[in-house]
Scaffold this motif. Sequence first.
Motif, PDB file in Angstrom:
ATOM      1  N   LEU A 168       9.060  62.964  27.317  1.00  0.00           N
ATOM      2  CA  LEU A 168       9.358  61.560  27.552  1.00  0.00           C
ATOM      3  C   LEU A 168      10.337  61.065  26.492  1.00  0.00           C
ATOM      4  O   LEU A 168      10.160  61.324  25.303  1.00  0.00           O
ATOM      5  CB  LEU A 168       8.070  60.740  27.492  1.00  0.00           C
ATOM      6  N   CYS A 169      11.364  60.354  26.921  1.00  0.00           N
ATOM      7  CA  CYS A 169      12.350  59.801  25.982  1.00  0.00           C
ATOM      8  C   CYS A 169      11.728  58.641  25.220  1.00  0.00           C
ATOM      9  O   CYS A 169      11.250  57.670  25.821  1.00  0.00           O
ATOM     10  CB  CYS A 169      13.592  59.343  26.747  1.00  0.00           C
ATOM     11  N   SER A 170      11.763  58.705  23.901  1.00  0.00           N
ATOM     12  CA  SER A 170      11.095  57.685  23.092  1.00  0.00           C
ATOM     13  C   SER A 170      11.866  56.382  23.028  1.00  0.00           C
ATOM     14  O   SER A 170      11.326  55.370  22.588  1.00  0.00           O
ATOM     15  CB  SER A 170      10.867  58.206  21.669  1.00  0.00           C
ATOM     16  N   GLY A 173      11.279  55.438  27.591  1.00  0.00           N
ATOM     17  CA  GLY A 173      10.094  55.684  28.402  1.00  0.00           C
ATOM     18  C   GLY A 173      10.416  56.408  29.697  1.00  0.00           C
ATOM     19  O   GLY A 173       9.608  56.423  30.622  1.00  0.00           O
ATOM     20  N   ARG A 174      11.591  57.034  29.758  1.00  0.00           N
ATOM     21  CA  ARG A 174      12.015  57.724  30.975  1.00  0.00           C
ATOM     22  C   ARG A 174      11.820  59.236  30.835  1.00  0.00           C
ATOM     23  O   ARG A 174      11.916  59.791  29.742  1.00  0.00           O
ATOM     24  CB  ARG A 174      13.483  57.432  31.279  1.00  0.00           C
ATOM     25  N   THR A 182       6.203  65.944  32.431  1.00  0.00           N
ATOM     26  CA  THR A 182       5.988  65.673  31.016  1.00  0.00           C
ATOM     27  C   THR A 182       4.501  65.808  30.745  1.00  0.00           C
ATOM     28  O   THR A 182       3.684  65.886  31.674  1.00  0.00           O
ATOM     29  CB  THR A 182       6.430  64.254  30.638  1.00  0.00           C
ATOM     30  N   VAL A 183       4.145  65.840  29.496  1.00  0.00           N
ATOM     31  CA  VAL A 183       2.734  65.832  29.131  1.00  0.00           C
ATOM     32  C   VAL A 183       2.153  64.455  29.453  1.00  0.00           C
ATOM     33  O   VAL A 183       2.799  63.426  29.250  1.00  0.00           O
ATOM     34  CB  VAL A 183       2.560  66.154  27.641  1.00  0.00           C
ATOM     35  N   LEU A 200       8.231  50.859  27.599  1.00  0.00           N
ATOM     36  CA  LEU A 200       9.167  50.798  28.708  1.00  0.00           C
ATOM     37  C   LEU A 200       8.917  51.915  29.715  1.00  0.00           C
ATOM     38  O   LEU A 200       8.363  52.962  29.390  1.00  0.00           O
ATOM     39  CB  LEU A 200      10.603  50.913  28.194  1.00  0.00           C
ATOM     40  N   GLY A 201       9.372  51.682  30.950  1.00  0.00           N
ATOM     41  CA  GLY A 201       9.363  52.720  31.968  1.00  0.00           C
ATOM     42  C   GLY A 201       7.998  53.332  32.178  1.00  0.00           C
ATOM     43  O   GLY A 201       6.985  52.645  32.340  1.00  0.00           O
ATOM     44  N   SER A 202       7.949  54.672  32.152  1.00  0.00           N
ATOM     45  CA  SER A 202       6.695  55.398  32.371  1.00  0.00           C
ATOM     46  C   SER A 202       5.858  55.512  31.106  1.00  0.00           C
ATOM     47  O   SER A 202       4.762  56.091  31.144  1.00  0.00           O
ATOM     48  CB  SER A 202       7.002  56.817  32.889  1.00  0.00           C
TER      49      SER A 202
END
Length: 513
Positions: A168-170, A173-174, A182-183, A200-202
């Motif tokens: 996950l991009c910190s 949140g994508r 992703t985990v 944000l996001g997921s």
Amino acid sequence: MSEVLTAAQMRRVEMAAIESGEVSGLTLMERAGRGVVEAVFEEWPELAQAPHRAVVLCGPGNNGGDGFVVARMLRDWGWEVAVFLFGDPEKLPPDAKVNYERWREMGEVGDLRRAPRFSHEADLFVDALFGTGLRRPLEGAALAWAAERVSDPDAQAKTVAVDMPSGLCSDSGRELQEGTETVLAALTVTFHRPKLGHFLGSGPFKCGRMAVVDIGLKTRAGAEVARLVASPRSHVLGKAEAGHKYGHGHALIISGGAGRTGAARLAARAALRIGAGVVTLGVPGSAQMEVALHITALMLRRLEDGEALREALNDTRINALCLGPGMGIERARDLVPVAVRAQRRPCVVLDADALTAFAGAPETLFGMLHDKCVLTPHAGEFARLFPDIAEKLTAPAIKGPAYSKVDATREAANRAGCVVLFKGSDTVIAAPDGRCSINSAQYGRAAPWLATAGSGDVLAGFMTGLLARGWPAMQAAEIAAWLHVECARDFGPGLIAEDLPEVLPRVLRALGV
């Protein structure tokens, strides 16, 4: 208000502290690992009562170093710990390599391809593969480990992620690369400050619950750190933002025609409840009787067209306007230019139809706006006003840091020249100068029943009332968004939009307002 950092800002914070000589990277890693263990025991007290089995996955960077510290501390607690490394131990960063060697004095390090992944194989899974520095999607054994666990929710319920669930991009949140697993964690432990991707996001779904651990970065280097992260800064709204500064004000909220006045009446009621001194509903003649039968404390004024609005704004007591809720497209096209170009430049909230009316030519709208305006788009309206920005936001993320909702809202606010409130459970509010806040209705503030017809009209009314009271546009948007969620949480399931303004007095009393 709590500060939220990007991965780059967090790296600068750490480096400033290390370069000051006040703390070492090894010390920070030790504190981080200890913080993870303490957060796990706080989240699951039964795990602290007796030895258990843990699987610790370590990645090729400093996040993996944190994982080796966690493994060592759990072993000292009497646990049976199995550690698996993704990558070459010889290529680990110096601090992570030290902790790798310390663990090797206690136990083996296995190949990630053979790591247990299902719930019956361990009592705790520690994801220390990739933290905030991830720039590419999971691949190889790391991807296989995450993907094979999707069918085992019990395993996910036993998983703690170090800093950020891997993959996950910190910053956004994508997920990096659409369709890539992703985990999924039940608990995510991060350090010093939350990161944008937690909200944000997921992010909230992938993170589970979140704990923020202090690792001692509040040092004499603090002034330098503050300078390093000062621009652009982002915040998550909190209780401190709900203070008030009562004055008097007159809000004018413009409705649609007959049969279309409910949304404006909701906004007007909300503006009155939040403290505007006077609230007037401006209605066309066709709706005058309808509205008169529904209101008591609100004022009523006939506003047929742009000329009538221009005349109304000669009243210098009117200092805030709301246009859009139930207004109708043609009426919005007629009245919005008058409102935003008024000679005295009152504060203006543009919502719903006032945004859709300019979807075909957003540059026309942006050319009229000023810094006392607030735009309140949901995702669809945002895409119509800022199609190129929305395209970047919805495009699959190939590498990190991915373009985030914060990036999109900041860019939109800069283009529009005013405050933009981009709605959602991860509402983002940005000003043209780069200031940004996230109003997160997630984790402990989740209020899914807020997704009800008319709730956005109430939010517009809250903002308008605060603007009438004298709050600057950015702060009015932040406070309104925060109170909007608090009212929904106070009421609970079964909420309808009409309930929100009526709950507000109780919420304000609880805040000591």
